[in-house]
Design a protein around this motif. Structure first.
Motif, PDB file in Angstrom:
ATOM      1  N   PRO A 280       2.688 -21.727  -2.912  1.00 32.94           N
ATOM      2  CA  PRO A 280       1.851 -20.816  -1.973  1.00 32.94           C
ATOM      3  C   PRO A 280       1.605 -19.334  -2.370  1.00 32.94           C
ATOM      4  N   ALA A 281       0.472 -18.817  -2.106  1.00 36.20           N
ATOM      5  CA  ALA A 281       0.366 -17.440  -2.550  1.00 36.20           C
ATOM      6  C   ALA A 281       1.315 -16.562  -1.991  1.00 36.20           C
ATOM      7  N   PRO A 282       1.763 -15.330  -2.401  1.00 38.77           N
ATOM      8  CA  PRO A 282       2.541 -14.481  -1.864  1.00 38.77           C
ATOM      9  C   PRO A 282       1.875 -13.748  -0.724  1.00 38.77           C
ATOM     10  N   THR A 283       2.497 -13.557   0.309  1.00 37.90           N
ATOM     11  CA  THR A 283       1.809 -12.764   1.578  1.00 37.90           C
ATOM     12  C   THR A 283       1.296 -11.542   1.029  1.00 37.90           C
ATOM     13  N   ASP A 284       1.989 -10.815   0.155  1.00 39.92           N
ATOM     14  CA  ASP A 284       1.558  -9.576  -0.147  1.00 39.92           C
ATOM     15  C   ASP A 284       0.527  -9.616  -1.270  1.00 39.92           C
ATOM     16  N   ILE A 285      -0.783  -9.343  -1.165  1.00 40.41           N
ATOM     17  CA  ILE A 285      -1.676  -9.582  -2.052  1.00 40.41           C
ATOM     18  C   ILE A 285      -1.579  -8.709  -3.152  1.00 40.41           C
ATOM     19  N   GLN A 286      -0.851  -7.530  -2.985  1.00 41.44           N
ATOM     20  CA  GLN A 286      -0.732  -6.612  -4.230  1.00 41.44           C
ATOM     21  C   GLN A 286       0.147  -7.401  -5.341  1.00 41.44           C
ATOM     22  N   GLU A 287       0.939  -8.370  -4.832  1.00 36.92           N
ATOM     23  CA  GLU A 287       2.090  -8.863  -6.071  1.00 36.92           C
ATOM     24  C   GLU A 287       0.757  -9.503  -7.091  1.00 36.92           C
ATOM     25  N   GLN A 288      -0.150  -9.990  -6.647  1.00 31.13           N
ATOM     26  CA  GLN A 288      -1.265 -10.747  -7.534  1.00 31.13           C
ATOM     27  C   GLN A 288      -2.405  -9.723  -8.056  1.00 31.13           C
ATOM     28  N   ASN A 289      -2.460  -8.484  -7.891  1.00 35.18           N
ATOM     29  CA  ASN A 289      -3.496  -7.566  -8.076  1.00 35.18           C
ATOM     30  C   ASN A 289      -3.007  -7.173  -9.690  1.00 35.18           C
ATOM     31  N   LYS A 290      -3.107  -8.012 -10.436  1.00 35.79           N
ATOM     32  CA  LYS A 290      -2.820  -7.527 -11.930  1.00 35.79           C
ATOM     33  C   LYS A 290      -3.927  -6.888 -12.470  1.00 35.79           C
ATOM     34  N   THR A 291      -3.754  -5.906 -13.344  1.00 36.94           N
ATOM     35  CA  THR A 291      -4.562  -5.244 -13.932  1.00 36.94           C
ATOM     36  C   THR A 291      -4.366  -4.926 -15.359  1.00 36.94           C
ATOM     37  N   GLY A 292      -5.361  -4.520 -16.177  1.00 38.14           N
ATOM     38  CA  GLY A 292      -5.080  -3.952 -17.685  1.00 38.14           C
ATOM     39  C   GLY A 292      -5.562  -2.728 -17.494  1.00 38.14           C
ATOM     40  N   SER A 293      -5.968  -2.268 -18.853  1.00 39.36           N
ATOM     41  CA  SER A 293      -6.659  -0.771 -18.897  1.00 39.36           C
ATOM     42  C   SER A 293      -7.774  -0.454 -18.527  1.00 39.36           C
ATOM     43  N   ALA A 294      -8.706  -1.531 -18.070  1.00 38.35           N
ATOM     44  CA  ALA A 294      -9.859  -1.499 -17.418  1.00 38.35           C
ATOM     45  C   ALA A 294      -9.818  -1.309 -15.933  1.00 38.35           C
ATOM     46  N   GLY A 295      -8.740  -1.592 -15.416  1.00 37.20           N
ATOM     47  CA  GLY A 295      -8.476  -1.329 -14.044  1.00 37.20           C
ATOM     48  C   GLY A 295      -8.984  -2.602 -13.149  1.00 37.20           C
ATOM     49  N   ASN A 296      -9.360  -2.413 -11.987  1.00 37.54           N
ATOM     50  CA  ASN A 296      -9.960  -3.201 -11.023  1.00 37.54           C
ATOM     51  C   ASN A 296     -11.548  -3.215 -10.999  1.00 37.54           C
TER      52      ASN A 296
END
Length: 457
Positions: A280-296
């Motif tokens: 199941p996906a984590p309740t806090d979506i920020q846990e899956q907001n993975k970024t690199g040097s380019a950002g979102n």
């Protein structure tokens, strides 16, 4: 009575005779003798009176065929292909279930011209379903294999159970989607290395350009959505799956490419996953907001649009909401309207000057007449789960023939949503021109609107 019943009795009697006397099989050949060919004074002709069929008329069925009233066959005993003084009875064999849900095919309005137009209807209930692993969901599709004239767009209906994945993938077609029920988390990485993740629910929309890898995972209540692709021949089986990419590249190459040891690849899937259960996906979506040097991904080029929060425009006979590149820039060439049509109301006669129309019936039932020049017209009956397809500039309407609100999704391949209204065109054309063309009186013309109604009450 049906004429095929005596034939069935005859066949069964013959089978009984053969099985009862196997010893006589050599004198009872599978094929008849030469006396059965052509005329013989000893031949007998079975007599079955096909003029004594018992049936009922639907309300309005005996009216002038050109009026074209909707015929409700659902509660009619043995409906027949009759309109006014045209048609005749059908003794069978036949499938009454099809006849009852397709009254305009069994007894077309007098204004129809037969089957000269394209087949503008496909029930998704006739599409074969691809089943996900371990009861994680399913998928079914419509494309030119089943609807040959629908060359510009194809559709995929998909269900994911709670925590179920549509695995990491990309494809050569652009993907536009609307959530029909439930909710899911969508994720993607673009060619600049910018990342995206968002949660979408019923009525919300997403879009992924061609070649952009992405994934979809159902949240705790599961999800169902409709995907529309900008290629009529598109099939879900032709996507590029992460599992297949890994399975069909040498492990030595994968280890070098990813900078990992070959031993780390020993448990990768041997076959595609497609739809499968997951964590199941984590309740806090920020846990899956993975970024690199380019950002979102910049917000104005985001892959999601919370269409559910857009208020509908109230109309005379329903509502409409429009989403197109003017409000959702990333979804280039996808222009869409969600239209609700009250019982007895209709989406006005119209056509789209710049695009074919791909339509999905979300709720209710309705009918539409497709007119194709020079003089072809066919009326189709649609139910929830059906897909309609109307070619560019071919006129059509959608009339609610049921007792509940009809909801339809109209999808165009255009840089903005547009249509032409028959009523508005006639209303804005000088009266003398219309009188000379259609023989309509001044009194009649004064009642025709000069405004586009979209849905007529």
């Amino acid at each position: 009575m049906n004429r095929f019943i005596p034939l069935a009795v005859f066949i069964l009697s013959a089978i009984d005779a053969v099985t009862a006397a196997p010893a006589a099989a050599s004198s009872n050949p599978l094929r008849g003798g030469p006396r059965l060919i052509g005329y013989s004074p000893t031949n007998t002709v079975p007599v079955d009176n096909t003029e004594t069929i018992s049936f009922q008329y639907a309300p309005g069925q005996t009216a002038n065929p050109d009026i074209g009233l909707y015929l409700d066959f659902e509660k009619v005993e043995n409906p027949q292909p009759i309109r006014g003084d045209t048609g005749g009875t059908d003794p069978g064999p036949r499938n009454l279930n099809y006849d009852k849900i397709n009254p305009d095919k069994l007894a077309p309005p007098g204004t129809d011209t037969g089957v000269a137009t394209i087949n503008a209807q496909w029930p998704l209930g006739l599409s074969s379903v691809t089943l996900g692993k371990e009861r994680s969901g399913w998928s079914r599709e419509e494309n030119t294999n089943v609807m040959p004239a629908a060359t510009k767009m194809a559709g995929v209906n998909m269900r994911l159970e709670a925590a179920g994945y549509r695995e990491l993938h990309w494809h050569v077609a652009a993907e536009w989607a609307i959530v029909l029920n439930g909710s899911c988390r969508i994720q993607a990485v673009n060619d600049e290395g910018e990342t995206f993740v968002d949660d979408v629910g019923e009525g919300d929309v997403w879009f992924f350009p061609p070649g952009i890898p992405h994934s979809i995972q159902a949240l705790q209540n599961g999800v169902e959505f409709m995907l529309v692709f900008d290629q009529g021949s598109f099939s879900e089986t032709n996507t590029f799956l992460a599992s297949e990419v890994f399975a069909h590249n040498p492990k030595e190459v994968l280890s070098k490419d990813l900078g990992i040891d070959i031993s780390a690849l020993q448990n990768i899937p041997e076959h595609k996953l497609f739809i499968f259960p997951g964590t199941p996906a984590p309740t806090d979506i920020q846990e899956q907001n993975k970024t690199g040097s380019a950002g979102n991904i910049p917000k104005n080029m985001s892959y999601s649009y919370h269409f559910s929060e857009q208020p509908p425009q109230l109309l005379e006979g329903g509502t409409v909401k429009i989403i197109d590149p003017l409000s959702f820039p990333i979804a280039s060439d996808f222009s869409v309207a969600v239209v609700t049509i009250n019982p007895g109301a209709m989406r006005e006669i119209h056509w789209h000057p710049s695009s074919d129309e791909w339509t999905f019936f979300i709720q209710g039932q309705g009918r539409a007449t497709l007119f194709t020049p020079p003089s072809e017209a066919t009326t189709f009956d649609y139910m929830a789960g059906d897909i309609a397809y109307f070619p560019q500039s071919n006129s059509h309407y959608i009339e609610n023939t049921g007792d509940e609100v009809l909801i339809v999704l109209e999808v165009l391949q255009a840089d903005h949503y547009s249509d032409m209204s028959l009523a508005q065109w006639i209303g804005l054309t000088p009266k003398q021109i219309v009188q000379d063309t259609l023989n309509l009186s001044n009194e009649t013309l004064s009642k025709i609107t000069t405004e586009k109604k979209i849905v007529v009450g």
